[in-house]
Scaffold this active site. Structure first.
Site, mmCIF file in Angstrom:
data_model
loop_
_atom_site.group_PDB
_atom_site.id
_atom_site.type_symbol
_atom_site.label_atom_id
_atom_site.label_comp_id
_atom_site.label_asym_id
_atom_site.label_seq_id
_atom_site.Cartn_x
_atom_site.Cartn_y
_atom_site.Cartn_z
ATOM 1 N N ASN A 102 0.839 -1.209 0.000
ATOM 2 C CA ASN A 102 0.000 0.000 0.000
ATOM 3 C C ASN A 102 0.868 1.250 0.000
ATOM 4 O OD1 ASN A 102 -3.128 -0.307 0.349
ATOM 5 N ND2 ASN A 102 -2.173 -2.045 1.386
ATOM 6 N N MET A 119 0.880 -2.884 12.335
ATOM 7 C CA MET A 119 0.231 -4.009 13.017
ATOM 8 C C MET A 119 0.167 -3.879 14.541
ATOM 9 S SD MET A 119 -0.882 -5.691 10.562
ATOM 10 C CE MET A 119 -1.449 -7.231 11.271
ATOM 11 N N ARG A 120 0.445 -2.687 15.055
ATOM 12 C CA ARG A 120 0.363 -2.520 16.505
ATOM 13 C C ARG A 120 -0.718 -1.506 16.856
ATOM 14 N NH1 ARG A 120 4.377 -5.365 18.714
ATOM 15 N NH2 ARG A 120 5.825 -5.445 16.976
ATOM 16 N N ILE A 121 -1.381 -1.746 17.983
ATOM 17 C CA ILE A 121 -2.426 -0.811 18.399
ATOM 18 C C ILE A 121 -1.753 0.438 18.975
ATOM 19 C CG2 ILE A 121 -4.347 -0.473 20.017
ATOM 20 C CD1 ILE A 121 -4.944 -3.480 19.660
ATOM 21 N N LEU A 122 -2.143 1.580 18.472
ATOM 22 C CA LEU A 122 -1.572 2.841 18.966
ATOM 23 C C LEU A 122 -2.283 3.246 20.254
ATOM 24 C CD1 LEU A 122 -1.475 4.718 15.563
ATOM 25 C CD2 LEU A 122 0.536 4.171 16.956
ATOM 26 N N HIS A 144 -8.392 -1.135 6.273
ATOM 27 C CA HIS A 144 -8.685 -2.418 6.912
ATOM 28 C C HIS A 144 -9.367 -3.314 5.888
ATOM 29 C CE1 HIS A 144 -9.636 -5.326 9.969
ATOM 30 N NE2 HIS A 144 -10.853 -5.394 9.461
ATOM 31 N N GLN A 201 -6.873 -6.530 -2.463
ATOM 32 C CA GLN A 201 -5.688 -5.668 -2.352
ATOM 33 C C GLN A 201 -5.515 -4.786 -3.583
ATOM 34 O OE1 GLN A 201 -2.507 -8.291 -1.043
ATOM 35 N NE2 GLN A 201 -2.812 -7.619 1.066
ATOM 36 N N GLU A 226 -7.302 -1.878 -2.788
ATOM 37 C CA GLU A 226 -6.650 -1.013 -1.792
ATOM 38 C C GLU A 226 -5.731 -0.004 -2.474
ATOM 39 O OE1 GLU A 226 -4.802 -3.681 1.143
ATOM 40 O OE2 GLU A 226 -6.666 -3.484 2.307
#
Ligand code: GRF
Length: 220
Positions: A19, A95-98, A114, A176, A179
């Protein structure tokens, strides 16, 4: 005549960055008219960092594994982001939650993509879950980020019809491809000042959207 100020865009990634590449390519072609001021990854080996460097964009690893405490990592990431002084933060496979504080700092100025037609299937494994649920369609959503995972107000969705006997990789590939169209498009709408967040409503040209903009896959 002075040129309009270009939107400063920071991109957060964790992985391959396809992306990111689509956004880099679109920006290089002049649409959207933005400056990608830096790419940050929580994984130093993410291929997306190479894509950034190849395009002459500042690539900034913030190695999650080098921090003992989660709060220290979160603070380091927020500092790096602040260094870039972005107008818009784009999560592209990050891939991590902020932490909520960071998300709230950039309210209305942070996007995520998403791979589902939100509110269907927040979280992981969306392709397998859509197929297992016998859904007739699936897709992907660009939305403003709020502290609740994959739940912020949706701007644009790309929808594909699920084919008989379709496999997960086939479905993923078609979604994708969408996307790579809708993410640069959403960024362009923001750069042009056409899409904004007003409270919890996405506005297009000053009017609240009742539903996200829907782009359907074109038959080939
Ligand atoms: C994308 O497909 C996006 O939907 C999800 O993570 C994936 C990232 O892929 N949030 P890439 O790193 O852009 O190739």
């Amino acid at each position: 005549m002075t040129a309009a100020k270009r939107l400063r865009v920071a991109v957060l990634i964790s992985g391959s960055g396809t992306n990111l590449q689509a956004i880099i390519d679109a920006a290089a072609a002049g649409d959207p008219e933005i400056d990608i001021v830096g790419v940050i990854s929580d994984r130093p080996k993410a291929y997306g960092l190479e894509r950034a460097a190849n395009a002459g964009i500042t690539a900034m690893p913030v190695d999650f594994k080098s921090f003992d405490k989660r709060a220290d990592f979160d603070a380091a990431l927020a500092d790096k982001l602040a260094e870039l002084a972005p107008d818009l933060v784009v999560l592209a496979g990050y891939m991590r939650i902020l932490p909520a504080a960071t998300v709230n700092d950039y309210r209305g100025r942070m996007l995520n993509i998403h791979p589902s037609l939100l509110p269907d299937f927040p979280g992981l494994d969306t392709y397998a879950r859509a197929l297992a649920a016998g859904k007739k369609s699936h897709g992907t959503t660009v939305h403003f980020v709020t502290p609740e995972l994959d739940s912020g107000p949706a701007i644009i969705q790309y929808r594909v019809h699920i084919r008989d006997q379709e496999t997960e990789p086939e479905l993923r590939q078609r979604v994708q491809a969408g996307e790579y169209l809708i993410y640069p498009q959403a960024i362009g709408l923001i750069a042009a000042g056409r899409v904004t967040l007003d409270g919890d409503s996405v506005c297009l040209d000053g009017k609240p959207l009742e539903q996200p903009i829907i782009i359907e896959e074109q038959p080939c």
